[in-house]
Design an enzyme around this catalytic site. Structure first.
Site, PDB file in Angstrom:
ATOM      1  NE  ARG A  24      -3.913  -0.487   0.343  1.00 53.29           N
ATOM      2  CZ  ARG A  24      -5.092  -0.676   0.934  1.00 53.29           C
ATOM      3  NH1 ARG A  24      -5.351  -1.794   1.537  1.00 53.29           N
ATOM      4  NH2 ARG A  24      -6.025   0.239   0.892  1.00 53.29           N
ATOM      5  NE  ARG A  28      -6.229   6.057   2.564  1.00 53.05           N
ATOM      6  CZ  ARG A  28      -7.028   5.179   3.151  1.00 53.05           C
ATOM      7  NH1 ARG A  28      -8.211   5.545   3.562  1.00 53.05           N
ATOM      8  NH2 ARG A  28      -6.621   3.949   3.367  1.00 53.05           N
ATOM      9  NE  ARG A  37      -8.964   8.891  -2.937  1.00 52.02           N
ATOM     10  CZ  ARG A  37     -10.142   9.400  -2.665  1.00 52.02           C
ATOM     11  NH1 ARG A  37     -10.662  10.323  -3.440  1.00 52.02           N
ATOM     12  NH2 ARG A  37     -10.825   8.997  -1.620  1.00 52.02           N
ATOM     13  CG  ASP A  73      -9.107  -1.855  -4.072  1.00 53.65           C
ATOM     14  OD1 ASP A  73      -8.484  -1.263  -3.170  1.00 53.65           O
ATOM     15  OD2 ASP A  73      -9.928  -2.765  -3.840  1.00 53.65           O
ATOM     16  CE1 TYR A 150     -13.483  -6.023   1.789  1.00 59.87           C
ATOM     17  CE2 TYR A 150     -11.802  -7.606   1.135  1.00 59.87           C
ATOM     18  CZ  TYR A 150     -12.187  -6.502   1.878  1.00 59.87           C
ATOM     19  OH  TYR A 150     -11.303  -5.892   2.717  1.00 59.87           O
TER      20      TYR A 150
HETATM   21  O1  CP3 Z   1       0.002  -1.268  -2.663  1.00 59.88           O
HETATM   22  C1  CP3 Z   1      -0.328  -0.260  -3.340  1.00 59.88           C
HETATM   23  O2  CP3 Z   1       0.120   0.871  -3.092  1.00 59.88           O
HETATM   24  C2  CP3 Z   1      -1.215  -0.447  -4.553  1.00 59.88           C
HETATM   25  C3  CP3 Z   1      -2.575  -0.071  -4.342  1.00 59.88           C
HETATM   26  C4  CP3 Z   1      -3.522  -0.945  -3.535  1.00 59.88           C
HETATM   27  C5  CP3 Z   1      -4.742  -0.437  -3.040  1.00 59.88           C
HETATM   28  N1  CP3 Z   1      -5.455  -1.456  -2.521  1.00 59.88           N
HETATM   29  C6  CP3 Z   1      -5.158   0.972  -3.132  1.00 59.88           C
HETATM   30  C7  CP3 Z   1      -6.220   1.468  -2.225  1.00 59.88           C
HETATM   31  C8  CP3 Z   1      -3.490  -2.309  -3.214  1.00 59.88           C
HETATM   32  C9  CP3 Z   1      -2.396  -3.345  -3.453  1.00 59.88           C
HETATM   33  C10 CP3 Z   1      -4.728  -2.620  -2.582  1.00 59.88           C
HETATM   34  C11 CP3 Z   1      -5.097  -3.973  -2.148  1.00 59.88           C
HETATM   35  C12 CP3 Z   1      -6.301  -4.166  -1.335  1.00 59.88           C
HETATM   36  N2  CP3 Z   1      -7.502  -3.521  -1.446  1.00 59.88           N
HETATM   37  C13 CP3 Z   1      -6.432  -5.173  -0.351  1.00 59.88           C
HETATM   38  C14 CP3 Z   1      -5.390  -6.193  -0.004  1.00 59.88           C
HETATM   39  C15 CP3 Z   1      -4.281  -5.639   0.802  1.00 59.88           C
HETATM   40  C16 CP3 Z   1      -4.658  -5.248   2.195  1.00 59.88           C
HETATM   41  O3  CP3 Z   1      -4.353  -4.105   2.557  1.00 59.88           O
HETATM   42  O4  CP3 Z   1      -5.184  -6.083   2.927  1.00 59.88           O
HETATM   43  C17 CP3 Z   1      -7.728  -5.060   0.188  1.00 59.88           C
HETATM   44  C18 CP3 Z   1      -8.325  -5.907   1.287  1.00 59.88           C
HETATM   45  C19 CP3 Z   1      -8.404  -4.021  -0.522  1.00 59.88           C
HETATM   46  C20 CP3 Z   1      -9.813  -3.581  -0.381  1.00 59.88           C
HETATM   47  C21 CP3 Z   1      -9.903  -2.171   0.031  1.00 59.88           C
HETATM   48  N3  CP3 Z   1      -9.654  -1.101  -0.806  1.00 59.88           N
HETATM   49  C22 CP3 Z   1     -10.278  -1.655   1.287  1.00 59.88           C
HETATM   50  C23 CP3 Z   1     -10.650  -2.513   2.501  1.00 59.88           C
HETATM   51  C24 CP3 Z   1     -10.246  -0.270   1.189  1.00 59.88           C
HETATM   52  C25 CP3 Z   1     -10.689   0.707   2.257  1.00 59.88           C
HETATM   53  C26 CP3 Z   1      -9.749   0.723   3.378  1.00 59.88           C
HETATM   54  C27 CP3 Z   1      -8.653   1.670   3.076  1.00 59.88           C
HETATM   55  O5  CP3 Z   1      -7.476   1.275   3.129  1.00 59.88           O
HETATM   56  O6  CP3 Z   1      -8.989   2.806   2.787  1.00 59.88           O
HETATM   57  C28 CP3 Z   1      -9.811   0.069  -0.119  1.00 59.88           C
HETATM   58  C29 CP3 Z   1      -9.589   1.405  -0.699  1.00 59.88           C
HETATM   59  C30 CP3 Z   1      -8.183   1.703  -1.156  1.00 59.88           C
HETATM   60  N4  CP3 Z   1      -7.437   0.876  -1.951  1.00 59.88           N
HETATM   61  C31 CP3 Z   1      -7.432   2.867  -0.897  1.00 59.88           C
HETATM   62  C32 CP3 Z   1      -6.209   2.735  -1.576  1.00 59.88           C
HETATM   63  C33 CP3 Z   1      -5.096   3.746  -1.649  1.00 59.88           C
HETATM   64  C34 CP3 Z   1      -7.904   4.064  -0.092  1.00 59.88           C
HETATM   65  C35 CP3 Z   1      -8.842   4.841  -0.941  1.00 59.88           C
HETATM   66  C36 CP3 Z   1      -8.652   6.327  -0.819  1.00 59.88           C
HETATM   67  O7  CP3 Z   1      -7.735   6.878  -1.460  1.00 59.88           O
HETATM   68  O8  CP3 Z   1      -9.468   6.944  -0.131  1.00 59.88           O
END
Ligand code: CP3
Length: 346
Positions: A24, A28, A37, A73, A150
């Site tokens: 990740r 943010r 964003r 994502d 999910y």
């Molecule tokens: O690693 C990276 O930088 C690449 C981008 C990436 C995102 N999501 C961007 C994201 C990756 C590899 C993921 C994977 C992901 N997404 C997982 C598996 C990894 C983990 O952390 O367990 C899961 C379970 C998700 C599902 C998901 N997407 C959730 C639960 C959420 C909300 C929680 C949160 O972290 O905000 C997201 C949204 C998300 N995916 C964001 C980002 C940067 C935040 C959105 C925002 O910018 O507001």
């Protein structure tokens, strides 16, 4: 490739120092990400290759990581199977119509990733071009099991009642769902590699909610299916199953090149168990980055010392970087790995 430390470590080939990136890492905690964003909602960002490429490369330039992961994502894949995805600003992602019955499962389509997810492939091609071989690019997907949680819950969950009810009361339907997800995931990751991803990571964020036997039956078995169907083209596969330290050997036996480990696992023990045939990725506690640079360096040194001499370690956190982590601490972490690791590779 100017810096191929990451790819060499994935193959357990000699390196001058331990490569480092963060799960990740595009997100943010970076003001530059938040600035984009502020003008663009999350899914639009995922679907706009120019912007996705820009935020993917931000941590490479700002933090100095040894690998780039494509910004996207895990939930864009189930969306392409016909389940509408929403991302709520404060509560996270959800599906309006969860997948729980046989009819729901049969309705899911197996998409052509080059068409329905063309925006991901375009983002990968553009990111590769803009990276200009500075560091390797990682593609990714969720594991079939994590995607199924999910889909069945419709959103994040505390007890995972819906998916657990499905596997225990109706295992046949659960297997039908997981098989469909595995075939779709294999096609998706193969397309990512074809588009230019030089390694792929499978995120099994929710494997750890299952007891060991069910973890193997409902999660690992389908990760194995994905890896069997994958058109690797030389790209190493990383498998990260969170809270699954009970099954390290079984994870390594899926045929992956790298096993990602969370912070609950002792990396010294993990290396003893599986380090002779797989590389390891991890495993600093993400919350340790709340502490100052000296404490971070101490944590880095401890993990480097536990892994010991030789190649086959990609430094990372035990899970994703937390959104409120100070950027300076993330930089201090990467710097500490770069400085402290060289002596383990002489
Ligand atoms: O690693 C990276 O930088 C690449 C981008 C990436 C995102 N999501 C961007 C994201 C990756 C590899 C993921 C994977 C992901 N997404 C997982 C598996 C990894 C983990 O952390 O367990 C899961 C379970 C998700 C599902 C998901 N997407 C959730 C639960 C959420 C909300 C929680 C949160 O972290 O905000 C997201 C949204 C998300 N995916 C964001 C980002 C940067 C935040 C959105 C925002 O910018 O507001």
């Amino acid at each position: 490739m100017i810096n191929d430390l990451f790819l060499r470590a994935c193959k357990r080939e000699p390196v001058e120092r331990t490569p480092v990136w963060l799960m990740r890492q595009a997100g943010r905690y970076l003001p530059e990400y938040r600035a984009i964003r502020a003008k663009t909602d999350f899914l639009t960002l995922c679907r706009t290759p120019e912007l996705a490429a820009e935020v993917s490369i931000q941590p490479v330039e700002i933090i100095g990581t040894d690998a780039c992961i494509i910004f996207s994502d895990i939930l864009v894949l189930p969306e392409a199977m016909g389940v509408k995805l929403f991302i709520e600003e404060n509560t996270g992602p959800y599906f309006e119509n969860p997948v729980r019955t046989r009819a729901d499962i049969d309705k899911l389509i197996v998409p052509d990733p080059c068409r329905e997810l063309k925006y991901v492939m375009d983002a990968i091609r553009l990111t590769r071009k803009n990276l200009n071989n500075r560091v390797p690019l990682i593609g990714f997907a969720g594991s079939p099991w994590t995607l199924a949680t999910y889909l069945a819950e419709g959103k994040g969950s505390r007890n995972f009642s819906s998916i657990k009810e499905l596997i225990y009361t109706n295992p046949k339907d659960a297997h039908a769902l997981l098989d469909k997800l595995a075939r779709t995931t294999a096609a998706f990751l193969s397309a990512e590699i074809e588009a230019g991803a030089q390694a792929v990571q499978i995120f099994d964020t929710w494997g750890g909610i299952l007891p060991p036997d069910e973890f193997r039956e409902f999660s690992l078995r389908y990760i194995e299916q994905v890896l069997k169907l994958l058109k690797h083209n030389g790209a190493p596969a990383i498998v990260f199953c969170k809270n699954c330290g009970h099954s390290l050997e079984a994870i390594a036996d899926t045929g992956c090149s790298v096993v990602g480990i969370d912070s609950s696992i002792d990396i010294e023990k993990a290396r003893m168990l599986i380090g002779s045939y797989t590389a390891l990725q991890g495993n600093l506690d993400p919350a340790l980055l709340y502490a100052g640079p000296d404490r971070i360096r101490e944590g880095v040194k401890r993990i480097l010392g536990k892994f010991g001499k030789g190649s086959g370690h990609i430094f990372n956190l035990g899970h994703g970087v937390l959104p409120d982590t100070p950027v300076g601490h993330v930089k201090a972490f990467v710097q500490a790995v770069k400085e402290e690791s060289a002596k383990y590779h002489k």
